[in-house]
Design a protein around this motif. Structure first.
Motif, short mmCIF file in Angstrom:
data_model
loop_
_atom_site.label_atom_id
_atom_site.label_comp_id
_atom_site.label_asym_id
_atom_site.label_seq_id
_atom_site.Cartn_x
_atom_site.Cartn_y
_atom_site.Cartn_z
N ILE A 16 26.28 33.00 35.70
CA ILE A 16 27.34 31.40 35.52
C ILE A 16 28.13 31.08 36.55
CG2 ILE A 16 28.89 30.87 34.04
CD1 ILE A 16 28.60 32.93 31.77
N LYS A 17 27.93 30.77 37.59
CA LYS A 17 28.69 29.65 38.08
C LYS A 17 29.11 28.16 38.32
CE LYS A 17 26.39 32.78 41.08
NZ LYS A 17 24.91 33.31 42.48
N PRO A 18 30.17 28.14 38.83
CA PRO A 18 30.53 26.61 39.08
C PRO A 18 29.62 26.09 39.67
CG PRO A 18 31.82 28.34 40.21
CD PRO A 18 31.20 29.48 39.09
N TRP A 22 32.60 20.62 42.78
CA TRP A 22 33.80 20.73 41.49
C TRP A 22 34.22 21.81 42.21
CZ3 TRP A 22 35.45 25.10 39.04
CH2 TRP A 22 36.84 25.74 39.10
N ASN A 26 37.86 20.36 43.18
CA ASN A 26 39.18 21.70 42.68
C ASN A 26 40.10 22.27 43.79
OD1 ASN A 26 40.26 22.48 41.01
ND2 ASN A 26 39.85 24.30 41.49
N LYS A 27 39.09 22.83 45.37
CA LYS A 27 39.81 23.00 46.24
C LYS A 27 41.07 21.85 46.98
CE LYS A 27 39.32 25.97 50.38
NZ LYS A 27 38.22 26.63 51.27
N LYS A 29 41.68 19.39 45.11
CA LYS A 29 43.54 19.29 44.39
C LYS A 29 44.29 20.21 44.21
CE LYS A 29 43.40 19.36 39.27
NZ LYS A 29 42.66 19.38 37.94
N VAL A 30 44.13 21.37 44.30
CA VAL A 30 44.76 22.57 44.36
C VAL A 30 45.77 22.42 45.63
CG1 VAL A 30 45.15 24.99 44.34
CG2 VAL A 30 43.60 24.46 42.83
N LEU A 31 44.90 22.18 46.79
CA LEU A 31 45.53 22.65 47.90
C LEU A 31 45.83 21.37 49.23
CD1 LEU A 31 43.55 25.97 49.04
CD2 LEU A 31 46.85 25.46 48.79
N TYR B 22 41.41 31.14 47.18
CA TYR B 22 40.09 30.54 46.81
C TYR B 22 38.73 30.77 46.44
CZ TYR B 22 38.80 26.03 44.64
OH TYR B 22 38.32 24.98 43.56
N ILE B 26 37.40 32.32 43.29
CA ILE B 26 37.25 30.73 42.79
C ILE B 26 35.90 31.11 41.43
CG2 ILE B 26 35.32 29.48 44.13
CD1 ILE B 26 37.67 28.16 41.46
N ALA B 27 34.79 31.39 42.27
CA ALA B 27 33.24 32.40 40.95
C ALA B 27 33.58 32.66 39.74
CB ALA B 27 32.80 31.90 41.79
N TYR B 30 36.14 30.92 37.56
CA TYR B 30 35.80 30.37 37.03
C TYR B 30 34.85 30.90 35.99
CZ TYR B 30 32.32 27.08 35.65
OH TYR B 30 31.60 25.93 34.76
N ARG B 31 34.20 32.46 35.81
CA ARG B 31 33.11 32.92 35.09
C ARG B 31 34.08 33.13 33.72
NH1 ARG B 31 29.90 35.92 38.08
NH2 ARG B 31 31.09 36.94 38.57
N VAL B 34 34.84 31.34 31.85
CA VAL B 34 34.29 30.92 30.71
C VAL B 34 33.47 31.05 29.34
CG1 VAL B 34 31.23 29.74 30.86
CG2 VAL B 34 32.81 28.52 32.64
N LEU B 35 33.49 32.52 29.99
CA LEU B 35 33.02 33.49 28.79
C LEU B 35 34.08 33.55 27.34
CD1 LEU B 35 31.68 36.82 31.47
CD2 LEU B 35 30.65 34.33 30.01
N GLN B 44 37.10 24.68 32.73
CA GLN B 44 37.32 24.31 34.51
C GLN B 44 39.18 23.42 34.31
OE1 GLN B 44 34.80 20.70 34.33
NE2 GLN B 44 32.79 21.41 35.84
N CYS B 47 40.80 26.88 35.20
CA CYS B 47 40.10 27.76 35.88
C CYS B 47 41.30 26.94 37.23
CB CYS B 47 39.29 27.60 36.32
SG CYS B 47 38.52 28.26 37.91
N SER B 48 41.26 25.53 36.98
CA SER B 48 42.35 24.81 38.01
C SER B 48 43.10 24.98 37.98
CB SER B 48 41.92 23.54 37.78
OG SER B 48 42.49 22.83 38.51
N PHE B 51 44.91 28.31 39.81
CA PHE B 51 44.76 28.15 41.43
C PHE B 51 45.83 27.34 41.33
CE2 PHE B 51 42.06 30.63 43.67
CZ PHE B 51 40.61 31.11 42.47
#
Lengths: 240, 175
Positions: A16-18, A22, A26-27, A29-31, B22, B26-27, B30-31, B34-35, B44, B47-48, B51
């Motif tokens: 499970i990875k983004p 995205w 997202n980076k 958006k955040v920074l 970040y 991030i991974a 995110y995981r 999601v879980l 998303q 998670c966003s 951060f």
């Protein structure tokens, strides 16, 4: 299912990875940080650039290598050198790929490069190159001033950084006895930029603290301290 | 003048430092999210937001353990999310689930059906059971690091991990 098997299955959930898109979006958006270009994916858009004939490919490679080498060697050239023109050509090529937003700041970078060249010439006492170097500097200032006057959505932080470097390098060169002269074109362009920024901020909602900074920025502007005024405007654009 | 320039440089350095944090976490965050939630879009967003909140704090003060800090923010946001939706049954470590048992995770393509079932059953566990399994087996945190996150002793964390695995195994085997 036994415990050992369950643990193995659990570990498979690491899949499970983004998505990379995205993550990059997202980076930003955040920074507000731009993601690095993925050059592999860029090159994948040119699948048809493989020559059928190996001799032609080899010859093209040699010529390309020679030209690239010449451009590379020209990066150390100074005004008055025969291959200095190549250096200017590579800079003009770079400009072709720069967005309108970034153009003024790239021009300011080139002004700084002209000053670095002048500094090298002054340090090594290459007297014959001083006049052409000053001419190049003045031409680069005119170009930068023109683009700065037409700037839209400028990266003001970068502009402040580059104009500060210009002021410092100019002072350093003049301390070596070389008279470069004033930069009225650049000052006029900065004046217009600051006037635009002040006008935008006048209609913005500001906190009490920001109003104080804004008042200081206007005072600096009226006193002709354009660099200080721009820095304060930048603080208002990037609040803590 | 010099102070203002220093401020600008400090901002740039802070941004660069947080960008590394970040990229590193991030991974995992995110995981983790999601879980625990019912849709990828919600995951998303949470998670966003984790951060974004992390960045706001990072600008004000030094963070010794960014990973733990981000996990705490994410956990709190997930709890708030379910409170707002009114679907949380009980927020407790006493064996009651935090996630709606009927929720479905949308991103099934990456996982086969076995894994999908494990994922769903994991989401049915209580918060601490989920966390200890995710942190130890998926994120490779040591017992000591998990204990720190849970604010428990190492021994208590080992016991919790054993109970969590046992609970998950029973649920999976009951299918």
């Amino acid at each position: 299912m036994q415990e050992k098997e369950l643990i193995c299955k659990i570990k498979e959930l690491r899949n499970i990875k983004p998505s990379q898109n995205w993550v990059a979006f997202n980076k930003t958006k955040v920074l507000g940080v731009k993601p690095k270009a993925n050059w592999v994916s860029v090159l994948e858009f040119f699948p048809g650039l493989i020559y059928k004939h190996s001799k032609l490919a080899f010859a093209s490679l040699i010529i390309f290598g020679f030209v690239a080498g010449a451009f590379g060697f020209a990066q150390g050239a100074l005004p008055g050198d025969p291959i200095y023109a190549l250096k200017r050509v590579s800079e003009k090529t770079r400009l072709a790929f720069v967005s309108e937003r970034d153009l003024p700041n790239v021009q300011l970078e080139f002004v700084n490069k002209r000053l670095e060249e002048l500094n090298t010439i002054a340090q090594t006492k290459q007297v014959k190159k001083i006049a052409p170097a000053i001419q190049e500097f003045q031409a680069s200032i005119s170009r930068a001033a023109k683009d700065l006057a037409n700037a839209q959505n400028l990266d003001v932080a970068k502009t402040v950084s580059e104009t500060k470097k210009i002021a410092e390098k100019k002072h350093k060169i003049e301390s070596l006895g070389i008279v470069i002269g004033d930069t009225p074109d650049l000052d006029s362009a900065l004046l217009l930029l600051i006037q635009r920024e002040i006008k935008d901020l006048q209609v913005s909602s500001l906190t009490d603290e920001q109003k104080t900074i804004f008042a200081d920025a206007v005072a600096d502007f009226e006193a002709g301290n354009y660099s200080d005024s721009l820095e304060k405007i930048l603080m208002l654009s990037n609040p803590q | 003048m010099v102070g203002q320039l220093s401020y600008l440089m400090l901002m740039a350095n802070q941004r660069a430092e947080f960008a590394k944090i970040y990229d590193k976490y991030i991974a995992k965050i995110y995981r983790f999210v999601v879980l625990k939630v019912s849709s990828i879009e919600v995951a998303q967003d949470l998670c966003s937001e984790s951060f974004l909140k992390g960045w706001e704090v990072f600008k004000q003060e030094k963070i010794d353990n960014p990973q733990a800090f981000l996990y705490r923010i994410a956990r709190n946001l997930i709890i708030d999310h379910y409170r707002e939706k009114g679907r949380t049954q009980i927020v407790s470590i006493d064996g009651l689930p935090i996630v709606d048992a009927n929720s479905r995770i949308e991103e099934k393509a990456a996982l086969n059906s076995d894994l999908e079932q494990i994922k769903l059953k994991l989401a049915d566990l209580n918060d601490d059971y989920q966390n200890v399994i995710i942190w130890h087996y998926l994120d490779d945190l040591s017992i000591s690091e998990v204990a720190n996150l849970l604010d428990r002793s190492e021994e208590a964390t080992r016991v919790l991990l054993h109970r969590a695995l046992e609970a998950l195994r029973k649920d999976v085997n009951s299918l």
